[in-house]
Design a protein around this motif. Structure first.
Motif, PDB file in Angstrom:
ATOM      1  N   GLU A 104      -1.821 -38.845  -9.398  1.00  0.00           N
ATOM      2  CA  GLU A 104      -0.951 -39.990  -9.117  1.00  0.00           C
ATOM      3  C   GLU A 104       0.365 -39.523  -8.486  1.00  0.00           C
ATOM      4  O   GLU A 104       0.894 -40.168  -7.587  1.00  0.00           O
ATOM      5  N   LEU A 105       0.889 -38.392  -8.953  1.00  0.00           N
ATOM      6  CA  LEU A 105       2.110 -37.827  -8.375  1.00  0.00           C
ATOM      7  C   LEU A 105       1.911 -37.481  -6.908  1.00  0.00           C
ATOM      8  O   LEU A 105       2.742 -37.817  -6.059  1.00  0.00           O
ATOM      9  N   VAL A 106       0.811 -36.817  -6.593  1.00  0.00           N
ATOM     10  CA  VAL A 106       0.508 -36.442  -5.202  1.00  0.00           C
ATOM     11  C   VAL A 106       0.387 -37.693  -4.335  1.00  0.00           C
ATOM     12  O   VAL A 106       0.943 -37.768  -3.235  1.00  0.00           O
ATOM     13  N   GLN A 107      -0.323 -38.701  -4.828  1.00  0.00           N
ATOM     14  CA  GLN A 107      -0.502 -39.943  -4.077  1.00  0.00           C
ATOM     15  C   GLN A 107       0.837 -40.658  -3.863  1.00  0.00           C
ATOM     16  O   GLN A 107       1.132 -41.141  -2.773  1.00  0.00           O
ATOM     17  N   PHE A 108       1.666 -40.708  -4.909  1.00  0.00           N
ATOM     18  CA  PHE A 108       2.971 -41.365  -4.819  1.00  0.00           C
ATOM     19  C   PHE A 108       3.868 -40.665  -3.798  1.00  0.00           C
ATOM     20  O   PHE A 108       4.495 -41.320  -2.960  1.00  0.00           O
ATOM     21  N   LEU A 109       3.935 -39.326  -3.859  1.00  0.00           N
ATOM     22  CA  LEU A 109       4.785 -38.586  -2.918  1.00  0.00           C
ATOM     23  C   LEU A 109       4.272 -38.728  -1.481  1.00  0.00           C
ATOM     24  O   LEU A 109       5.074 -38.830  -0.553  1.00  0.00           O
ATOM     25  N   ALA A 110       2.959 -38.736  -1.286  1.00  0.00           N
ATOM     26  CA  ALA A 110       2.406 -38.906   0.057  1.00  0.00           C
ATOM     27  C   ALA A 110       2.825 -40.257   0.638  1.00  0.00           C
ATOM     28  O   ALA A 110       3.248 -40.340   1.802  1.00  0.00           O
ATOM     29  N   LYS A 111       2.742 -41.301  -0.160  1.00  0.00           N
ATOM     30  CA  LYS A 111       3.141 -42.630   0.307  1.00  0.00           C
ATOM     31  C   LYS A 111       4.644 -42.684   0.574  1.00  0.00           C
ATOM     32  O   LYS A 111       5.088 -43.192   1.602  1.00  0.00           O
ATOM     33  N   LEU A 112       5.433 -42.153  -0.363  1.00  0.00           N
ATOM     34  CA  LEU A 112       6.892 -42.171  -0.235  1.00  0.00           C
ATOM     35  C   LEU A 112       7.359 -41.403   1.003  1.00  0.00           C
ATOM     36  O   LEU A 112       8.238 -41.848   1.737  1.00  0.00           O
ATOM     37  N   LEU A 113       6.757 -40.224   1.242  1.00  0.00           N
ATOM     38  CA  LEU A 113       7.177 -39.364   2.347  1.00  0.00           C
ATOM     39  C   LEU A 113       6.451 -39.665   3.652  1.00  0.00           C
ATOM     40  O   LEU A 113       6.665 -38.985   4.651  1.00  0.00           O
ATOM     41  N   GLN A 114       5.568 -40.652   3.625  1.00  0.00           N
ATOM     42  CA  GLN A 114       4.865 -41.114   4.818  1.00  0.00           C
ATOM     43  C   GLN A 114       4.041 -40.012   5.474  1.00  0.00           C
ATOM     44  O   GLN A 114       4.094 -39.805   6.682  1.00  0.00           O
ATOM     45  N   VAL A 115       3.310 -39.281   4.638  1.00  0.00           N
ATOM     46  CA  VAL A 115       2.401 -38.234   5.119  1.00  0.00           C
ATOM     47  C   VAL A 115       1.022 -38.484   4.508  1.00  0.00           C
ATOM     48  O   VAL A 115       0.872 -39.298   3.596  1.00  0.00           O
ATOM     49  N   ARG A 116       0.012 -37.785   5.032  1.00  0.00           N
ATOM     50  CA  ARG A 116      -1.331 -37.898   4.460  1.00  0.00           C
ATOM     51  C   ARG A 116      -1.350 -37.282   3.061  1.00  0.00           C
ATOM     52  O   ARG A 116      -0.609 -36.349   2.776  1.00  0.00           O
ATOM     53  N   LYS A 117      -2.229 -37.793   2.245  1.00  0.00           N
ATOM     54  CA  LYS A 117      -2.374 -37.258   0.896  1.00  0.00           C
ATOM     55  C   LYS A 117      -2.777 -35.790   0.943  1.00  0.00           C
ATOM     56  O   LYS A 117      -2.352 -34.986   0.096  1.00  0.00           O
ATOM     57  N   SER A 118      -3.536 -35.393   1.953  1.00  0.00           N
ATOM     58  CA  SER A 118      -3.963 -33.994   2.079  1.00  0.00           C
ATOM     59  C   SER A 118      -2.811 -33.069   2.465  1.00  0.00           C
ATOM     60  O   SER A 118      -2.944 -31.848   2.358  1.00  0.00           O
ATOM     61  N   ASP A 119      -1.679 -33.634   2.894  1.00  0.00           N
ATOM     62  CA  ASP A 119      -0.501 -32.826   3.236  1.00  0.00           C
ATOM     63  C   ASP A 119       0.369 -32.521   2.013  1.00  0.00           C
ATOM     64  O   ASP A 119       1.343 -31.787   2.110  1.00  0.00           O
ATOM     65  N   VAL A 120       0.031 -33.101   0.878  1.00  0.00           N
ATOM     66  CA  VAL A 120       0.801 -32.907  -0.357  1.00  0.00           C
ATOM     67  C   VAL A 120      -0.065 -32.138  -1.341  1.00  0.00           C
ATOM     68  O   VAL A 120      -1.205 -32.522  -1.597  1.00  0.00           O
ATOM     69  N   SER A 121       0.465 -31.047  -1.872  1.00  0.00           N
ATOM     70  CA  SER A 121      -0.304 -30.261  -2.847  1.00  0.00           C
ATOM     71  C   SER A 121       0.596 -29.786  -3.979  1.00  0.00           C
ATOM     72  O   SER A 121       1.781 -29.516  -3.785  1.00  0.00           O
ATOM     73  N   LEU A 122       0.000 -29.693  -5.140  1.00  0.00           N
ATOM     74  CA  LEU A 122       0.706 -29.199  -6.314  1.00  0.00           C
ATOM     75  C   LEU A 122       0.645 -27.675  -6.285  1.00  0.00           C
ATOM     76  O   LEU A 122      -0.432 -27.089  -6.323  1.00  0.00           O
ATOM     77  N   ASP A 123       1.802 -27.033  -6.169  1.00  0.00           N
ATOM     78  CA  ASP A 123       1.865 -25.569  -6.071  1.00  0.00           C
ATOM     79  C   ASP A 123       1.928 -24.919  -7.447  1.00  0.00           C
ATOM     80  O   ASP A 123       1.245 -23.928  -7.698  1.00  0.00           O
ATOM     81  N   ARG A 124       2.758 -25.463  -8.333  1.00  0.00           N
ATOM     82  CA  ARG A 124       2.937 -24.914  -9.684  1.00  0.00           C
ATOM     83  C   ARG A 124       3.129 -26.042 -10.684  1.00  0.00           C
ATOM     84  O   ARG A 124       3.618 -27.103 -10.353  1.00  0.00           O
ATOM     85  N   GLY A 125       2.767 -25.762 -11.933  1.00  0.00           N
ATOM     86  CA  GLY A 125       3.062 -26.687 -13.012  1.00  0.00           C
ATOM     87  C   GLY A 125       2.014 -27.734 -13.280  1.00  0.00           C
ATOM     88  O   GLY A 125       2.352 -28.841 -13.709  1.00  0.00           O
ATOM     89  N   SER A 126       0.753 -27.426 -13.072  1.00  0.00           N
ATOM     90  CA  SER A 126      -0.294 -28.433 -13.258  1.00  0.00           C
ATOM     91  C   SER A 126      -0.359 -28.941 -14.700  1.00  0.00           C
ATOM     92  O   SER A 126      -0.780 -30.060 -14.937  1.00  0.00           O
ATOM     93  N   LYS A 127       0.082 -28.140 -15.652  1.00  0.00           N
ATOM     94  CA  LYS A 127       0.049 -28.560 -17.060  1.00  0.00           C
ATOM     95  C   LYS A 127       1.454 -28.658 -17.659  1.00  0.00           C
ATOM     96  O   LYS A 127       1.619 -28.652 -18.866  1.00  0.00           O
ATOM     97  N   SER A 128       2.447 -28.740 -16.797  1.00  0.00           N
ATOM     98  CA  SER A 128       3.841 -28.788 -17.234  1.00  0.00           C
ATOM     99  C   SER A 128       4.521 -30.012 -16.636  1.00  0.00           C
ATOM    100  O   SER A 128       4.065 -30.563 -15.638  1.00  0.00           O
ATOM    101  N   ARG A 129       5.618 -30.408 -17.222  1.00  0.00           N
ATOM    102  CA  ARG A 129       6.393 -31.515 -16.639  1.00  0.00           C
ATOM    103  C   ARG A 129       7.258 -31.023 -15.480  1.00  0.00           C
ATOM    104  O   ARG A 129       7.681 -31.815 -14.654  1.00  0.00           O
TER     105      ARG A 129
END
Length: 155
Positions: A104-129
Motif C-alpha cells: 500500500e505504501l508503494v502504491q500510495f507513493l507512486a500515485k502521489l509522485l505521479q510515477v509508475r508503481k514499478s518505479d517505486v521500490s522498498l529498499d530497506r525496512g520491510s519489517k520496520s516502521r
C-alpha cells in the motif's frame, strides 16, 4: 557526492550531516562548525561557510530519489502526516501483516509522485516502521515539492 573523511566510515550525506562529520565535496574538505535545527554549517578549506540542509529525500548513487519514511500502518486513510529531517511520516490504510502495508505504501507513493508503481521500490525496512524507498524517473525537486504540498494539504 559527499564522502566521510577518514577514519570515518562512509555514510550517506544526511547521516554525515546529522552527526556533524567532516565531509569532502570534490577536492574540498568541509569541517562542521555549527548546528541549527535542520542543517549544519560547515567551514570549507578556503574559509567560506557552506550550509548543508538535512532532508528526508536524497539522491542515491544510481540517481534514484531515496525517501526516508516513518510508516504508520493501520490508519483510516493514506496520507502524509509530517516531513522532518528524520523522515516523511506516512500513515497507511493497511495492516502491517503479510506485506500489505508495504504494498500500500508503494502504491500510495507512486500515485502521489505521479510515477509508475514499478518505479517505486522498498529498499530497506520491510519489517520496520522506518523504511527507505527508492523512486526512479523523478527529479529530486519535483518529489520534494509533491511531498511538501501533500503534507500541507493534511495540516
Amino acid at each position: 557526492m559527499f564522502q566521510a573523511r577518514p577514519p570515518c566510515f562512509a555514510l550517506q550525506l544526511g547521516v554525515e550531516a546529522r552527526r556533524g562529520l567532516s565531509m569532502s565535496m570534490g577536492e574540498m574538505w568541509l569541517t562542521p562548525i555549527a548546528q541549527r535545527s535542520s542543517f549544519w554549517i560547515y567551514l570549507a578549506a578556503d574559509s567560506q561557510a557552506v550550509t548543508v540542509s538535512l532532508s528526508p529525500l536524497t539522491l542515491d548513487k544510481s540517481g534514484c530519489v531515496a525517501i526516508s519514511v516513518m510508516a504508520k500502518p493501520g490508519a483510516r486513510e493514506n496520507a502524509i502526516t509530517d516531513v522532518s529531517e528524520e523522515g516523511v511520516g506516512i500513515q497507511i490504510a493497511a495492516p502491517p501483516q503479510d506485506g500489505e502495508a508495504n504494498a500500500e505504501l508503494v502504491q500510495f507513493l507512486a500515485k502521489l509522485l505521479q510515477v509508475r508503481k514499478s518505479d517505486v521500490s522498498l529498499d530497506r525496512g520491510s519489517k520496520s516502521r522506518q523504511k527507505r524507498v527508492l523512486v526512479r524517473d523523478i527529479d529530486l525537486q519535483k518529489a520534494t515539492d509533491l511531498i511538501s504540498s501533500a503534507a500541507k494539504n493534511v495540516s
